[in-house]
Design an enzyme around this catalytic site. Sequence first.
Site, PDB file in Angstrom:
ATOM      1  CG  HIS A 153      -5.819  -3.862 -11.708  1.00 28.44           C
ATOM      2  ND1 HIS A 153      -4.930  -4.878 -11.940  1.00 28.44           N
ATOM      3  CD2 HIS A 153      -6.371  -3.567 -12.916  1.00 28.44           C
ATOM      4  CE1 HIS A 153      -4.946  -5.196 -13.228  1.00 28.44           C
ATOM      5  NE2 HIS A 153      -5.810  -4.416 -13.838  1.00 28.44           N
ATOM      6  CB  CYS A 172      -8.374  -2.330 -15.941  1.00 23.92           C
ATOM      7  SG  CYS A 172     -10.165  -2.461 -15.717  1.00 23.92           S
TER       8      CYS A 172
END
Length: 258
Positions: A153, A172
Amino acid sequence: MILNLERRRWIPDDLGQRHIFVNLADFQLKLVDEPKTLIDMKVVVGKPYTSTPVFSRDMTYIEINPFWTVPPSIARRDLLPKIKKDANFLSQNSYTVFSDWSAGASVIDPTQVNWSSYGRGNFPFKLRQEPGDGNALGKIKFMFPNRFNIYLHDTPAKELFSRAERTFSNGCIRVQNPRGLAEMVLAKNPGWTRERIDRAIASGERTIVTLNEPLPVHIVYLTSWVNKDGSVHFRKDVYDRDVALARALIGSRSGSLQ
């Protein structure tokens, strides 16, 4: 080198003609269309105590202007202390509060909650950060569904990419150039040009784009390797995984590391 030759055995032999390759120890991502690397960029990976796992999965869609549904562990550990300290934290950072995690959960007014009565073992709420400039996921996230709930992301914290050692996330992987990556990822989706991606982001509306062709993503941890040109590279073992692997190999083949 012996340790990383062992790690290479764990990676699929066929990476795919087009694929994404992320080396956590190198803090680097590459999108490859064999034999060429189409784009490479810096990444931010998990902290040592929330280290990013290694695995391979297929990317199937991207989300433009995403929501961030806060994992319960992060809500309890990281956000609750901030909420208790500042009653306006949630509204100032565009969080919506739901009564619980059920499908029929209702939206509640955070000013009507006595937050001081809740703790790590007592936090039923679901928090969702709405799309916007301050969203923790930035403007784009890249989804390859997996049991670890790991994805790539964007991030508003661009300054972290200037660091040499980039272990700052909760697991992440944050990418330095999300728009460039999206353009390459959507190359097999006719009509999804860089201009269209930029327009979708500017609209502020949450948009999901399913990939016409799934894209293999390989998350690996290599502390040494040899490039195609013969150059040898070594990286710091930021997750202290080399020692554990060495012990496992010595235990099974005592003479292999001599």
